[in-house]
Design a protein around this motif. Sequence first.
Motif, mmCIF file in Angstrom:
data_model
loop_
_atom_site.group_PDB
_atom_site.id
_atom_site.type_symbol
_atom_site.label_atom_id
_atom_site.label_comp_id
_atom_site.label_asym_id
_atom_site.label_seq_id
_atom_site.Cartn_x
_atom_site.Cartn_y
_atom_site.Cartn_z
ATOM 1 N N ALA A 1 -73.659 53.208 -1.902
ATOM 2 C CA ALA A 1 -73.678 54.363 -2.793
ATOM 3 C C ALA A 1 -72.549 54.298 -3.811
ATOM 4 O O ALA A 1 -71.377 54.258 -3.458
ATOM 5 C CB ALA A 1 -73.585 55.645 -1.983
ATOM 6 N N LYS A 2 -72.903 54.290 -5.071
ATOM 7 C CA LYS A 2 -71.934 54.271 -6.161
ATOM 8 C C LYS A 2 -72.300 55.269 -7.252
ATOM 9 O O LYS A 2 -71.421 55.826 -7.908
ATOM 10 C CB LYS A 2 -71.851 52.859 -6.755
ATOM 11 C CG LYS A 2 -70.830 52.716 -7.865
ATOM 12 C CD LYS A 2 -70.748 51.276 -8.367
ATOM 13 C CE LYS A 2 -69.694 51.137 -9.468
ATOM 14 N NZ LYS A 2 -69.602 49.735 -9.959
ATOM 15 N N TYR A 3 -73.593 55.498 -7.434
ATOM 16 C CA TYR A 3 -74.049 56.320 -8.548
ATOM 17 C C TYR A 3 -74.674 57.637 -8.094
ATOM 18 O O TYR A 3 -75.441 58.253 -8.847
ATOM 19 C CB TYR A 3 -75.052 55.524 -9.401
ATOM 20 C CG TYR A 3 -74.438 54.282 -9.991
ATOM 21 C CD1 TYR A 3 -73.367 54.367 -10.877
ATOM 22 C CD2 TYR A 3 -74.894 53.010 -9.636
ATOM 23 C CE1 TYR A 3 -72.780 53.233 -11.414
ATOM 24 C CE2 TYR A 3 -74.320 51.871 -10.176
ATOM 25 C CZ TYR A 3 -73.264 51.990 -11.053
ATOM 26 O OH TYR A 3 -72.680 50.859 -11.574
ATOM 27 N N THR A 4 -74.341 58.100 -6.904
ATOM 28 C CA THR A 4 -74.897 59.352 -6.396
ATOM 29 C C THR A 4 -74.610 60.521 -7.336
ATOM 30 O O THR A 4 -75.498 61.337 -7.634
ATOM 31 C CB THR A 4 -74.340 59.658 -4.997
ATOM 32 O OG1 THR A 4 -74.648 58.573 -4.120
ATOM 33 C CG2 THR A 4 -74.948 60.942 -4.452
ATOM 34 N N ALA A 5 -73.393 60.615 -7.819
ATOM 35 C CA ALA A 5 -73.024 61.726 -8.698
ATOM 36 C C ALA A 5 -73.808 61.683 -10.005
ATOM 37 O O ALA A 5 -74.249 62.724 -10.521
ATOM 38 C CB ALA A 5 -71.527 61.698 -8.978
ATOM 39 N N VAL A 6 -73.996 60.489 -10.550
ATOM 40 C CA VAL A 6 -74.757 60.340 -11.803
ATOM 41 C C VAL A 6 -76.202 60.750 -11.586
ATOM 42 O O VAL A 6 -76.792 61.462 -12.414
ATOM 43 C CB VAL A 6 -74.682 58.881 -12.307
ATOM 44 C CG1 VAL A 6 -75.524 58.705 -13.561
ATOM 45 C CG2 VAL A 6 -73.240 58.481 -12.577
ATOM 46 N N LEU B 1 -80.751 52.751 -10.807
ATOM 47 C CA LEU B 1 -79.440 53.077 -10.219
ATOM 48 C C LEU B 1 -79.589 53.395 -8.736
ATOM 49 O O LEU B 1 -78.733 53.013 -7.920
ATOM 50 C CB LEU B 1 -78.817 54.261 -10.950
ATOM 51 C CG LEU B 1 -78.490 54.073 -12.432
ATOM 52 C CD1 LEU B 1 -77.733 55.291 -12.967
ATOM 53 C CD2 LEU B 1 -77.687 52.796 -12.670
ATOM 54 N N ARG B 2 -80.649 54.095 -8.379
ATOM 55 C CA ARG B 2 -80.878 54.376 -6.965
ATOM 56 C C ARG B 2 -81.120 53.082 -6.197
ATOM 57 O O ARG B 2 -80.647 52.917 -5.060
ATOM 58 C CB ARG B 2 -82.078 55.313 -6.806
ATOM 59 C CG ARG B 2 -82.346 55.729 -5.374
ATOM 60 C CD ARG B 2 -81.246 56.625 -4.836
ATOM 61 N NE ARG B 2 -81.481 58.020 -5.192
ATOM 62 C CZ ARG B 2 -80.619 58.994 -4.967
ATOM 63 N NH1 ARG B 2 -79.443 58.711 -4.391
ATOM 64 N NH2 ARG B 2 -80.881 60.247 -5.305
ATOM 65 N N LEU B 3 -81.823 52.141 -6.808
ATOM 66 C CA LEU B 3 -82.058 50.849 -6.156
ATOM 67 C C LEU B 3 -80.744 50.090 -6.000
ATOM 68 O O LEU B 3 -80.515 49.437 -4.976
ATOM 69 C CB LEU B 3 -83.064 50.027 -6.964
ATOM 70 C CG LEU B 3 -83.463 48.674 -6.384
ATOM 71 C CD1 LEU B 3 -83.978 48.798 -4.955
ATOM 72 C CD2 LEU B 3 -84.514 48.003 -7.264
ATOM 73 N N HIS B 4 -79.873 50.181 -7.003
ATOM 74 C CA HIS B 4 -78.551 49.552 -6.888
ATOM 75 C C HIS B 4 -77.814 50.097 -5.671
ATOM 76 O O HIS B 4 -77.234 49.349 -4.873
ATOM 77 C CB HIS B 4 -77.731 49.805 -8.150
ATOM 78 C CG HIS B 4 -76.353 49.206 -8.098
ATOM 79 N ND1 HIS B 4 -75.308 49.811 -7.429
ATOM 80 C CD2 HIS B 4 -75.863 48.044 -8.601
ATOM 81 C CE1 HIS B 4 -74.229 49.055 -7.523
ATOM 82 N NE2 HIS B 4 -74.537 47.975 -8.235
ATOM 83 N N ASP B 5 -77.854 51.443 -5.493
ATOM 84 C CA ASP B 5 -77.155 52.051 -4.362
ATOM 85 C C ASP B 5 -77.798 51.665 -3.034
ATOM 86 O O ASP B 5 -77.100 51.511 -2.021
ATOM 87 C CB ASP B 5 -77.153 53.568 -4.511
ATOM 88 C CG ASP B 5 -76.143 54.041 -5.553
ATOM 89 O OD1 ASP B 5 -75.537 53.184 -6.231
ATOM 90 O OD2 ASP B 5 -75.954 55.261 -5.690
#
Length: 410
Positions: free
Chosen positions: A197-202, A188-192
Amino acid sequence: MGRFRRWAPRVAGIVVTVACLVGAGRLLWPQPGLDEQPGATERQLAFVRDALDEGSDTAAQELFPEGYVFSNVLYGLAWVQAAHTDSGLRDDALRESRWALARVESDEGRAVFSPRLQPAYGVFWAGWTNWLRGAILSLDHSDTSAVHQFSVHSAEIAQAFSTADTPFLQAYQGQAWPVDSTVAMASLRLHDKLFGAKYTAVIDRWLAQAKTRLDPATGLLPHQVSAADGSMMTGARATSQTAIHRFLPEIDPAFAKNQYALFRDQFLSYPGGFGPAVREYPKGVDGSGDVDSGPLVAGISLSATVVAVGAARMNGDRTLAAAIGSEGELLGLPIDLPWSKRYAFGLLPIGDAFVVWSSTARLLTEPPTEVEHESRWWWRLPWLGVLGLVAIAPWGWALGRRVRTALGAH
């Protein structure tokens, strides 16, 4: 026959001495820096690919449940890492890593995992597969279909973490290991990193929850937890720790730095003065080996020690990565040919896959940094001492006779 009897010991002695000199040379040969990789990387990958073509992934599956996936995913990831270091490998890396991804996504790749879990097929399969998807896109994200697949699977992983009461999702029905969730979170960090940034909260929620479920004895993420609430079942072990420290720097460098220091302090060992090597259990704790750690030698896990090369590289620990790499060249019985390189005579190709994945490790979400860690500068001396004794042992009798003769003459 008489001549043979006279010369055979000399020939054997020469072979032993030369082998020891070669071993010493391998031990002393400089290892690559954090922004470099071994010169034999392409030859290592060539051997692993040939082995995969001959069914080594299916054979590995008979050894442990993740054998097929690991055999292919590590091969693909090693190619991507190599291409990030050497841009001339980019086209080959894209071709080979996409081939590996297709195998992981195949029916055979998913066969032992349950589609009823969340995310589908469990967090081990989902996390490693998604990390490989993102790694490929870090080289080339012009394929809109591949970008879409990465986006869809990242969203599924994020949703599974968002709705779970535990930060550690199931890999198999009723079974959870924190290392698997760490890999998924890194994807998920790589996706962002690649697409905003989309999954910072997760990710932040996961970090906060994980920090409340650390092994109280070591301060590290545990080895196995309850699938229901994430409470610890088995304390920290090197088999999972070395992989965790391979991915934590991608997620949160500050947390990773603290965790790696704790790991290094409690698991790094020099048994009998030799080493460095990695214990399977923390210092002061004894335990037996299993299918993941392999047989333990003086408490040392050889498989964890291999993976620790990648963990050290990811955490800026060049000294440890170089030391273990040098030991591998001495003890790993490498066969280095113009067209391939293999370790342990190539008897266990999945081991070669772990070696090349570890030796090419590099950050995909953060710039590399080198960090000074305390190390024994003299770690080579015990190895060189043993090699020296073995090298002169075949000539001991002859040297002793000459000394006795010389003393008698006086």
